[in-house]
Write a protein that holds these residues in place. Structure first.
Motif, short mmCIF file in Angstrom:
data_model
loop_
_atom_site.label_atom_id
_atom_site.label_comp_id
_atom_site.label_asym_id
_atom_site.label_seq_id
_atom_site.Cartn_x
_atom_site.Cartn_y
_atom_site.Cartn_z
N LEU A 62 0.84 -1.20 0.00
CA LEU A 62 0.00 0.00 0.00
C LEU A 62 0.87 1.25 0.00
O LEU A 62 0.65 2.19 -0.77
CB LEU A 62 -0.95 0.01 1.20
N LEU A 63 1.89 1.25 0.84
CA LEU A 63 2.81 2.38 0.92
C LEU A 63 3.51 2.59 -0.43
O LEU A 63 3.59 3.71 -0.94
CB LEU A 63 3.83 2.10 2.03
N VAL A 64 4.00 1.52 -1.02
CA VAL A 64 4.69 1.60 -2.31
C VAL A 64 3.73 2.08 -3.39
O VAL A 64 4.11 2.90 -4.25
CB VAL A 64 5.32 0.24 -2.68
N SER A 65 2.50 1.63 -3.38
CA SER A 65 1.52 2.07 -4.38
C SER A 65 1.31 3.58 -4.32
O SER A 65 1.25 4.25 -5.35
CB SER A 65 0.17 1.36 -4.18
N LEU A 66 1.19 4.11 -3.12
CA LEU A 66 1.02 5.56 -2.97
C LEU A 66 2.26 6.31 -3.45
O LEU A 66 2.16 7.32 -4.15
CB LEU A 66 0.72 5.91 -1.53
N SER A 67 3.44 5.81 -3.11
CA SER A 67 4.67 6.46 -3.52
C SER A 67 4.86 6.41 -5.03
O SER A 67 5.20 7.42 -5.66
CB SER A 67 5.86 5.80 -2.80
N GLN A 68 4.64 5.24 -5.62
CA GLN A 68 4.78 5.09 -7.07
C GLN A 68 3.80 5.99 -7.82
O GLN A 68 4.17 6.65 -8.79
CB GLN A 68 4.50 3.65 -7.50
#
Length: 156
Positions: A62-68
């Motif tokens: 989830l964190l990576v999805s937001l960052s990407q």
């Protein structure tokens, strides 16, 4: 209504140690994440929930999805506005709080992008473009908790 996009991924549990879910500690949280033509990703639960610390967990995804999503949207905004970005890196952080009844939720994510622009004259627009990117980010528009940005802009 705008265009509609569909996505497909397979999550396959690989953690049956022989007795299935006969007890909470009796199975592994390991699983594979598969997609057509893509490398398989190894997933597990957060180690706090008996997961493998060597695998990606849903909270990290989830964190990576937001960052990407923010990065890709930001780069697009900058390209359209003539702001030449030469480097981008984000060390994103998130907070999830557990609640009674075996549930929980994210309460905040903070994106910390360090952006390098080609020219000093681009610094202010590079900074304000984070707001525009946040407004347009598909993933940030889909979550029910704050996503903040604390950008650093460098000239290089």
């Amino acid at each position: 209504m705008g265009r509609q996009h569909s996505y497909r991924a397979t999550v396959r549990w690989t953690g049956n140690t022989g007795s299935g879910t006969s007890g909470y500690r009796g199975y592994e949280r390991s699983h594979d994440i598969l997609g057509d033509g893509k490398p398989t990703l190894r997933g597990s639960a957060d180690p706090a929930f008996l997961g493998d610390p060597g695998c990606w967990n849903p909270e990290e995804f989830l964190l990576v999805s937001l960052s990407q999503c923010h990065m890709l949207t930001y780069l697009s905004v900058c390209a359209r506005d003539g702001v030449r970005i030469t480097a981008y890196e984000d060390v994103a952080t998130g907070v999830m709080e557990e609640a009674a009844g075996h549930s929980g939720r994210f309460t905040e994510v903070v994106l910390n992008p360090v952006v390098t622009v080609a020219d000093e004259a681009m610094v202010e627009r590079a900074r304000s473009a984070h707001h525009d990117a946040h407004q347009a980010c598909f993933i940030a528009n889909s979550v029910n908790f704050p996503v903040r940005h604390e950008p650093t802009i460098r000239v290089g």
